[in-house]
Motif scaffolding. Structure first.
Motif, PDB file in Angstrom:
ATOM      1  N   LEU A  68       0.833  -1.208   0.000  1.00 27.61           N
ATOM      2  CA  LEU A  68       0.000   0.000   0.000  1.00 27.61           C
ATOM      3  C   LEU A  68       0.864   1.253   0.000  1.00 27.61           C
ATOM      4  O   LEU A  68       0.611   2.200  -0.750  1.00 27.61           O
ATOM      5  N   VAL A  73      -0.423   3.413  -3.145  1.00 23.93           N
ATOM      6  CA  VAL A  73      -1.881   3.260  -3.079  1.00 23.93           C
ATOM      7  C   VAL A  73      -2.466   4.261  -2.100  1.00 23.93           C
ATOM      8  O   VAL A  73      -3.576   4.764  -2.278  1.00 23.93           O
ATOM      9  N   CYS A  74      -1.725   4.579  -1.048  1.00 23.35           N
ATOM     10  CA  CYS A  74      -2.127   5.615  -0.100  1.00 23.35           C
ATOM     11  C   CYS A  74      -0.864   6.236   0.476  1.00 23.35           C
ATOM     12  O   CYS A  74       0.240   5.741   0.264  1.00 23.35           O
ATOM     13  N   GLN A  84      -7.403   6.857  -0.393  1.00 19.76           N
ATOM     14  CA  GLN A  84      -6.887   5.875  -1.333  1.00 19.76           C
ATOM     15  C   GLN A  84      -6.704   6.538  -2.684  1.00 19.76           C
ATOM     16  O   GLN A  84      -7.635   7.071  -3.273  1.00 19.76           O
ATOM     17  N   GLU A  87      -6.668   1.893  -6.820  1.00 17.62           N
ATOM     18  CA  GLU A  87      -6.899   0.535  -6.362  1.00 17.62           C
ATOM     19  C   GLU A  87      -5.575  -0.214  -6.191  1.00 17.62           C
ATOM     20  O   GLU A  87      -4.611   0.032  -6.914  1.00 17.62           O
ATOM     21  N   LEU A  88      -5.573  -1.115  -5.226  1.00 15.43           N
ATOM     22  CA  LEU A  88      -4.437  -2.012  -5.079  1.00 15.43           C
ATOM     23  C   LEU A  88      -4.439  -2.977  -6.254  1.00 15.43           C
ATOM     24  O   LEU A  88      -5.453  -3.590  -6.583  1.00 15.43           O
ATOM     25  N   ASN A 161      -8.862  -2.421   6.689  1.00 17.32           N
ATOM     26  CA  ASN A 161     -10.142  -1.930   6.164  1.00 17.32           C
ATOM     27  C   ASN A 161     -11.255  -2.182   7.168  1.00 17.32           C
ATOM     28  O   ASN A 161     -12.247  -2.860   6.868  1.00 17.32           O
ATOM     29  N   ARG A 167     -14.186  -3.513   0.452  1.00 13.10           N
ATOM     30  CA  ARG A 167     -12.837  -3.082   0.088  1.00 13.10           C
ATOM     31  C   ARG A 167     -11.797  -4.089   0.573  1.00 13.10           C
ATOM     32  O   ARG A 167     -10.808  -4.361  -0.114  1.00 13.10           O
ATOM     33  N   MET A 171      -9.158  -6.014  -1.966  1.00 14.62           N
ATOM     34  CA  MET A 171      -7.709  -5.973  -1.798  1.00 14.62           C
ATOM     35  C   MET A 171      -7.140  -7.375  -1.600  1.00 14.62           C
ATOM     36  O   MET A 171      -6.073  -7.716  -2.139  1.00 14.62           O
ATOM     37  N   LEU A 356      -6.090   5.314   4.045  1.00 14.41           N
ATOM     38  CA  LEU A 356      -7.004   4.810   3.015  1.00 14.41           C
ATOM     39  C   LEU A 356      -8.328   5.552   3.025  1.00 14.41           C
ATOM     40  O   LEU A 356      -8.949   5.766   1.979  1.00 14.41           O
ATOM     41  N   ASP A 357      -8.766   5.951   4.212  1.00 13.76           N
ATOM     42  CA  ASP A 357     -10.024   6.688   4.331  1.00 13.76           C
ATOM     43  C   ASP A 357      -9.852   8.184   4.112  1.00 13.76           C
ATOM     44  O   ASP A 357     -10.845   8.930   4.099  1.00 13.76           O
TER      45      ASP A 357
END
Length: 746
Positions: A68, A73-74, A84, A87-88, A161, A167, A171, A356-357
């Motif tokens: 990640l 990714v983040c 995010q 996408e992973l 997550n 989600r 992932m 991610l959020d």
């Protein structure tokens, strides 16, 4: 993200490690063999360990998660609101796999191409077969693709997550597709979704149904899960009734029904059985799962993580927590990361979850989640792998002191919790050490599961700090911070300070710079006071412990040693090995290869520094030194190349060699000692090579011609990392020493 999720992340990750340790000693046993040895019950760990060595069930989830951050990714900086970014993708996790796993040793089971699923996929990736083709049924066949690995490595996708099972499942599927396919992907999605759902749901049946909603309808995986659920619904419950269900599983979904070494279907059947018959009780669920046999560490680890999140820390008894001691040992290619504690790794997961959020980490967690070295004790029951030892004034180990560590809310320097420690029958002149192991020797382990190897987590030149407190009922004492050198056994102490009851005292100590210490432990030394013949109980508290700053030390290979582990694998102290043949001879480290060889040491958090390598190219066309090494495919360095060249290099993301950043002429010779200095400063990389005894000299930089440091480094140059030595194409290099210093600016 709900702030309450932070503690549940720790609870779930802690439970995962407990489940692995509980199942590991009987991995691969049948139910009958377990019953013959232990009887009908197994309420506690079936084996004792000095320290529990690495395990593939924690290696995979812990290091694949770094895709990640490494893949962009983040942005987990604790402050980011970006969320995010994309996408992973399978290729993100594929790169993490070849970056963090040593080549065919450690990390997970290397059973051979076409035998071990992960080994097969790893070699596919190394030979240019991209993900997800690397793990596909089309490439490897259904038997290989549907073994258990997709399931056992997916816990952290659920933990990162929380409350977002869709989600989490997505992932997990992307990550598992690097090595698995078919029901292997169903297992990954199921476990991740169950863990994610458990943040909001305690009912085990509802958690299972949520997990099933992300499993392919009509698959064998769904069939097996629902068959066990139906059996449970239609038959007697309670007591030993689970054994009848296991006979059903063994008959219809046993190992003899599915090909391969460790198929996923028999093991998910056991997991569902245990969760249903355990009826929401943490201890009983783990016990039933372990008593069933088969892949016990995998199954109990997954089940424990689900229940650890759902039920929280209050459900996890001290009998499980104390032997683990919050310690997480790994066997990645980076020794610095192989010594972790569970609260610190849980905080890293929580930081990623906030990123991610796209949310800012709230107070008081912001500092805690950003600093991975911080020992904060805010998780109830956490100890951050701290240890206690009592010694006489002459340094002799003392027994019978009833040493005890416990997490407490009685007082705190910051936040609301700290670590309380007590010792009885202490006498004036004796010493009590509260410390962390910053390096481990093989003799500190019972076995060598998955071949761990280490680099220290604290170095000369760096600073340690911490706070201590004597409660009102405590006895006065003096205290200093200290480190212990494993080369000599010598203890180096900071300033000794008198403690008074009822007040926190903050201490700071910088480890002597420029030295060649191998720091094996670091912490507080308490000096007992009083009158002769007194005996008393000593109590205190510690909080806010951290290591930071720039390393400044000498790595002298004359002081290093072969470390032979109980299982027989051999390491060179302070180093981890990606690949190649390594040995010590005549006070030097030698590394040779048939194709490529790399070894690493040092701190992964180092940023701007220079490393001066005293090395000799013994033979071959390529030898060099790594800097800002973040793994096998994330590193910078300098190399002596055929054609009388000195070059700056960057590893290729597919693991196939290096990208040439810049080069210059340098007439080096085989057998001639070279002083090779590599410097990383912001976005500037430099190398200076000097032949021994006033010979040739050359300098090269990247970006070429840049006069001074520019802005912060971009992904092209990596911002931090450790050091290493490198050989390729049949080369052999001899390393005598390395001098690491902070960047010296004008």
């Amino acid at each position: 993200m709900k702030q309450s999720y932070i503690e549940k992340i720790y609870s779930g990750w802690l439970a995962k490690i407990i489940g692995i340790r509980y199942g590991a000693p009987i991995e691969g046993w049948t139910m009958d063999k377990i019953r013959n040895l232990f009887g009908d019950r197994l309420p506690d760990y079936p084996a004792d360990y000095k320290n529990f060595a690495a395990d593939d069930d924690s290696n995979g989830p812990w290091f694949f998660l770094r895709a990640l951050e490494d893949g962009g990714v983040c942005v987990p900086d604790g402050q980011s609101r970006a969320g995010q970014l994309r996408e992973l993708k399978p290729e993100d996790v594929a790169r993490a796999l070849i970056n963090y796993a040593p080549f065919e040793h450690g990390f997970f089971w290397w059973g051979g191409y076409g035998v071990s699923t992960e080994h097969t996929a790893y070699l596919n990736l190394r030979n240019g077969i991209p993900a997800p083709e690397s793990g596909s049924i089309l490439q490897n066949g259904a038997t290989m693709a549907e073994q258990i690995g997709g399931q056992i490595f997916s816990d952290t996708w659920g933990l990162v997550n929380p409350g977002k099972p869709e989600r989490a499942a997505a992932m997990a599927r992307a990550a598992a597709s690097v090595t698995h396919d078919g029901d292997g992907l169903n297992g990954a999605a199921f476990v991740a979704a169950c863990i994610s759902a458990a943040f909001e749901e305690q009912d085990i049946r509802k958690i299972i149904e949520t997990g099933l909603s992300f499993v392919e309808s009509g698959s064998r995986y769904e069939e097996a899960v629902r068959a066990v659920m139906t059996f449970y619904d239609e038959h007697e419950k309670g007591g030993e009734s689970w054994r009848a269900c296991f006979e059903f599983v063994r008959t219809h979904y046993g190992y003899d029904q599915y090909p391969g070494v460790c198929h996923i279907i028999p093991n998910i059947s056991v997991m569902i059985l245990a969760m249903l018959y355990g009826e929401g009780d943490f201890d009983r669920t783990l016990e039933i799962c372990n008593l069933c046999g088969w892949d016990t560490d995998c199954n109990v680890g997954n089940v424990a993580c689900i229940l650890g999140v759902a039920l929280g820390l209050s459900a996890i008894d001290g009998k499980w927590r104390k032997p683990v001691g919050d310690l997480l040992i790994s066997s990645s290619v980076l020794g610095y990361y192989n010594i972790q504690d569970i609260p610190q790794s849980a905080s890293y997961i929580a930081r990623l979850a906030y990123a991610l959020d796209g949310e800012e980490v709230p107070e008081p967690w912001q500092e805690i989640l950003v600093d991975e070295t911080f020992c904060h004790f805010e998780y109830p029951g956490s100890t951050h792998a701290m240890r206690l030892r009592a010694e006489s004034g002459e340094g002799l180990l003392l027994d019978g002191k009833n040493l005890r560590l416990e997490n407490t809310g009685e007082a705190a320097c910051s936040g609301s919790r700290s670590l309380k420690f007590t010792a009885s029958a202490m006498e004036p002149g004796e010493r009590l050490y509260l410390y962390r192991n910053t390096y481990y020797r093989p003799e500190e382990f019972t076995d060598s599961r998955y071949d761990p190897a280490f680099s220290p987590t604290l170095y000369p030149g760096q600073t340690m700090e911490g706070a201590v407190y004597l409660p009102e009922y405590g006895r006065p004492a003096q205290v200093s911070l200290y480190v212990k050198d494993l080369h000599s056994g010598a203890v180096f102490c900071g300033e000794r300070t008198a403690l008074q009851t009822g007040e926190w005292k903050k201490l700071t100590f910088t480890v002597p710079a420029g030295t060649d210490l191998l720091i094996g432990e670091a912490g507080f030394c308490f000096y007992m006071e009083g009158r002769a013949l007194e005996r008393y109980e000593f109590a205190g508290m510690a909080d806010d412990i951290r290591f930071f700053g720039e390393a400044d030390y000498l790595l002298d290979m004359r002081k290093e040693q072969d470390e032979v582990w109980p299982g027989g694998h051999r390491e060179i102290s302070q180093f981890t090995r990606l690949k190649g043949n390594a040995w010590l001879e005549d006070g030097a480290l030698h590394l040779s290869c048939g194709d490529f060889g790399e070894m690493y040491t040092g701190g992964c958090s180092w940023k701007d520094y220079e490393a001066e390598f005293l090395l000799t190219p013994v033979k071959g066309p390529f030898c060099g030194a790594g800097i800002r090494v973040q793994g096998a495919v994330r590193s910078l360095g300098a190399a002596l190349l055929s054609g009388d060249r000195l070059a700056l290099i960057k590893s290729r993301p597919d693991g196939n060699g290096y990208e040439l950043l810049s080069e210059t002429a340098f007439p080096w010779k085989e057998g001639e000692r070279i002083r090779l200095t590599v410097k990383a400063d912001g976005n500037r990389l430099q190398a200076l090579a000097e032949a021994d005894a006033g010979g040739a000299c050359a300098e090269v930089s990247f970006p070429a011609g840049l006069g001074e440091s520019g802005p912060e480094p971009g992904p092209a140059l990596f911002g931090n990392g450790c050091i290493g030595i490198l050989v390729r194409d049949g080369s052999h290099v001899k390393l005598e020493q390395v001098r690491i210093r902070p960047v010296r600016r004008q």
